[in-house]
Design an enzyme around this catalytic site. Structure first.
Site, PDB file in Angstrom:
ATOM      1  N   GLY A 207       0.810  -1.253   0.109  1.00  0.00           N
ATOM      2  CA  GLY A 207       0.216   0.006  -0.090  1.00  0.00           C
ATOM      3  C   GLY A 207       0.782   1.246  -0.103  1.00  0.00           C
ATOM      4  O   GLY A 207       2.084   1.055  -0.431  1.00  0.00           O
ATOM      5  N   ASN A 208       0.122   2.433   0.233  1.00  0.00           N
ATOM      6  CA  ASN A 208       1.009   3.574   0.418  1.00  0.00           C
ATOM      7  C   ASN A 208       0.449   4.578   1.470  1.00  0.00           C
ATOM      8  O   ASN A 208      -0.510   4.368   1.736  1.00  0.00           O
ATOM      9  CB  ASN A 208       1.325   4.362  -0.974  1.00  0.00           C
ATOM     10  CG  ASN A 208      -0.249   4.550  -1.630  1.00  0.00           C
ATOM     11  OD1 ASN A 208      -0.853   5.582  -0.842  1.00  0.00           O
ATOM     12  ND2 ASN A 208      -0.459   4.051  -2.670  1.00  0.00           N
ATOM     13  N   TYR A 209       0.943   5.855   1.666  1.00  0.00           N
ATOM     14  CA  TYR A 209       0.718   6.495   2.676  1.00  0.00           C
ATOM     15  C   TYR A 209      -0.572   7.648   2.520  1.00  0.00           C
ATOM     16  O   TYR A 209      -0.874   8.186   3.414  1.00  0.00           O
ATOM     17  CB  TYR A 209       1.987   7.390   3.102  1.00  0.00           C
ATOM     18  CG  TYR A 209       2.950   6.667   3.709  1.00  0.00           C
ATOM     19  CD1 TYR A 209       2.636   5.969   4.936  1.00  0.00           C
ATOM     20  CD2 TYR A 209       4.387   6.870   3.714  1.00  0.00           C
ATOM     21  CE1 TYR A 209       3.660   5.284   5.664  1.00  0.00           C
ATOM     22  CE2 TYR A 209       5.329   5.965   4.048  1.00  0.00           C
ATOM     23  CZ  TYR A 209       4.942   5.312   5.233  1.00  0.00           C
ATOM     24  OH  TYR A 209       6.106   4.660   5.863  1.00  0.00           O
TER      25      TYR A 209
END
Ligand code: C5P
Length: 402
Positions: A207-209
């Site tokens: 995933g990412n932020y």
């Protein structure tokens, strides 16, 4: 404001005396005003003054005593072009936020189809209390407009924030709304927001932020300007309750791609704000992958590029916008993306700018259009950045109509 039908809700605050000026100002502008008061409101200003000014009996009970006439809050709610609650006490704001319909004003509010404006008036500590802040946030999330109180001397003789905004400012706020805020009425806009999660096994993902804050702010800004919004959201912890935002929750890039492709042909514009994972694991393990002493290699395959896919099927009457988050050769890279994905404009946010990018509440953007216009904005709260972006979007939509 001429010919507009306004419900003015008046509640039990000292500032209720200003409601008489407010009525006068609305009437002078050619509006029709129906006053609805809470029982406590009547302790602060007499209904006789208000009915004399509006030329209509004030409504505050479900029934008129003696003759048994029932006042339909449903009919009233449908009648109005706008509902204004000024002054709004902490109690009324709390009831509105939580649907406690124990008087005529709140039932009318719950039935109202029109935009609602709330002008709080209370003592500074009441205004600063977390419950009041929370209730006002809830009202905002329902799409209501809060006309922030001013700072100054209060009825308690204390100085602080809590004074109801002056009547002429309230009128100006609502006039502005009628003048410009419905520019996206009858438009359908698709917005992608948040990250995507690409599953590795039942407990792990790539995933990412991305928090989704920018995309949600854009969706709410479009909704406030009258658009019907389809918000395709990756996994985020944000909420939105605007009636004109239809939310589709997705997890992976593939799911986001399918939803966007389904919704885009019927829409007037799309803004690709999601931080879509570029790659997904080639293989999903349906049992948790065990630790072993060896190195581990995760084979990845590219995800579909949603923006580029929409760019391929875009019609001349549709507008498509994207975002670019760059670390180097920012504008050059953003322009390459704009062309590759066939976007009408791209919003560049640079990780080099403090106050920009993921997870923060502010952003600093530069907008580059396919026609070669470049506009750079200062660091601002994401809500205000959203307003700048939606203004560019709206301008682009107008030019596709011409
Ligand atoms: O190519 P890059 O990921 O930097 O492009 C960013 C823009 O493209 C954003 O608007 C993003 O939402 C969109 N995008 C997309 N699908 C992808 C990758 C990016 O829609 N798979």
């Amino acid at each position: 404001m001429k010919g507009k039908k306004i419900i003015l809700g008046i509640t039990g605050s000292i500032a209720a005396y200003k409601a008489a000026y407010l009525v006068r100002a609305f009437i002078k502008k050619g509006a029709e005003v129906q006053v609805v008061m809470t029982p406590a409101g009547k302790e602060f200003i007499t209904p006789v003054t208000l009915s004399a000014l509006t030329g209509k009996p004030v409504i505050s009970e479900f029934f008129t005593a003696n003759d048994g006439t029932w006042h339909s809050h449903v009919d009233l709610g449908l009648w109005a072009d706008v509902m204004v609650i000024a002054p709004a006490t902490a109690s009324t704001i709390g009831k509105m936020a939580n649907g406690i319909a124990d008087n005529m004003l709140i039932t009318t509010y719950l039935s109202a189809k029109a935009p609602v404006f709330v002008a709080p008036a209370m003592d500074l500590d009441m205004f600063a209390h977390p419950s009041t802040r929370h209730n006002l946030d809830l009202l905002r999330s329902y799409g209501n407009y809060i006309i922030e109180p001013g700072v100054g001397e209060l009825a308690s003789h204390l100085e602080g924030k809590g004074r109801m905004e002056e009547p002429d400012k309230i009128v100006a706020f609502i006039e502005d709304f009628f003048a410009s805020r419905q520019e996206l009425a009858k438009k359908k806009i698709v917005i992608t927001a948040g990250p995507t999660y690409e599953k590795i096994d039942p407990v792990r993902f790539i995933g990412n932020y991305s928090s989704g804050k920018m995309g949600f702010a854009l969706a709410e800004e479009c909704a406030m300007r009258g658009a019907d919004v389809v918000l395709i959201a990756g996994p985020v912890s944000l909420k939105t309750n605007y009636p004109s935002i239809r939310r589709i929750d997705v997890e992976s890039a593939q799911e986001m791609y399918e939803a966007a492709l389904r919704e885009f042909p019927e829409s007037d514009a799309a803004v690709m704000c999601a931080a879509v994972a570029d790659y997904a694991p080639d293989h999903y393990s349906d049992v948790k992958i065990k630790r072993s002493g060896d190195d581990m290699v995760l084979q990845l395959r590219p995800n579909p590029d949603i923006a580029a896919a929409l760019g391929k099927i875009k019609r001349p009457d549709q507008v498509l916008a994207g975002f670019a988050l760059e670390t180097d050769n920012e504008e050059e890279n953003a322009l390459l993306k704009l062309r590759r994905k066939n976007l009408d404009f791209i919003v560049l946010n640079s990780l080099q700018d403090s106050g920009a990018g993921f997870r923060c509440d502010t952003n600093k953007v530069t907008i580059l259009t396919a026609r070669g216009v470049r506009t750079s904005f200062d660091v601002k709260p994401k809500r205000e950045v959203a307003a700048d972006i939606v203004s560019v979007l709206s301008g682009n939509m107008k030019s596709t109509e011409e």
